[in-house]
Design an enzyme around this catalytic site. Sequence first.
Site, PDB file in Angstrom:
ATOM      1  N   ASP A  26       0.692  -1.065  -0.256  1.00 49.34           N
ATOM      2  CA  ASP A  26      -0.184   0.076  -0.075  1.00 49.34           C
ATOM      3  C   ASP A  26       1.060   1.372  -0.007  1.00 49.34           C
ATOM      4  O   ASP A  26       2.031   1.254   0.424  1.00 49.34           O
ATOM      5  CB  ASP A  26      -0.908  -0.072   1.317  1.00 49.34           C
ATOM      6  CG  ASP A  26      -1.970  -1.062   1.323  1.00 49.34           C
ATOM      7  OD1 ASP A  26      -2.114  -1.567   0.391  1.00 49.34           O
ATOM      8  OD2 ASP A  26      -2.485  -1.292   2.299  1.00 49.34           O
ATOM      9  N   VAL A  27       0.352   2.379  -0.537  1.00 46.46           N
ATOM     10  CA  VAL A  27       0.888   3.680  -0.370  1.00 46.46           C
ATOM     11  C   VAL A  27       1.433   3.974   0.929  1.00 46.46           C
ATOM     12  O   VAL A  27       2.792   4.506   1.165  1.00 46.46           O
ATOM     13  CB  VAL A  27       0.177   4.800  -1.106  1.00 46.46           C
ATOM     14  CG1 VAL A  27       0.806   6.046  -0.742  1.00 46.46           C
ATOM     15  CG2 VAL A  27      -0.121   4.575  -2.463  1.00 46.46           C
TER      16      VAL A  27
END
Length: 309
Positions: free
Chosen positions: A140-141
């Site tokens: 995930d970012v």
Amino acid sequence: MSDTRSLPVPDGLDGLRLDQAVSRLFGLSRTAAAALVEAGDALVDGFPRPKADKVSAGSWLEVTLPAPPAAIEVVPQAVPGLRVIYADDDIVVVDKPVGVAAHPSPGWSGPTVIGGLAAVGHRISTSGAAERQGIVHRLDVGTTGVMVVAKSEHAYSALKRAFKEREVDKRYHAVVQGHLDPLRGTVDAPIDRHPTHDYKWAVMSGGKPSVTHYDTLEAFPAASLVDVRLETGRTHQIRVHFSAMRHPCVGDLTYGADPTLAARLKLSRQWLHARALSFLHPRTGEEVRFVSDYPDDLAQALAILRDAA
């Protein structure tokens, strides 16, 4: 160029909201389907209807789908904090900082691992969609840590198979709220898109099989540091599973974390870090293992918890 489709509402969608039916039939997100209905691009028996209207089996649905998005271009862009741990002709292993996506995608204009590697001269496998070349798994970012990218076609095929067959050992460290009972265990709960929030995922009875193993490493008055081994690799899997147990990752406000605790620990994202990655090297067949240290924000939050214990 737009694309108009006409078809009867199947029996299985009888009684669904119009936006839900459009979403299911054409594989669109609920948000995209609702926007399409609100724009008058979904007709029921020749007439526009509100998105909340229920559809009936056999009704004639005429939908004008938007033109497919243009291909996303990978732009070489230096990424501060993106560290190459290891590289050879087949693979490149990176330590991904927070705020960086694995690859370009619609709606994301920030830095990417692929763009960062291109900026420092790493040639990546051309397999997969243009914007996802070489990507065999993602973080995930807002999740930091170790990630492998394929550089050769052979490595891409071998690693994709290894991830699919669950032959890669993926270890994460997470700080979750409260104390887990039991301290060591397995969460086996299917995950699918959240029924009402497109950006979230949830434990759903009809979702994809998802298995998370965990072991408590250290306990504090308000939280626990856990070692997590993923058997499957669903989007947001760790965040969703711990949230479902009512022990969300500290700082993960999207999945129900306490904002007061996050503020006290000076966290602006979930305390979740891809700690280690082990797999058979696609060329040599020998096991390789790569480890990533905690970044400053997570280390600082952990220090605050330890000082308060």
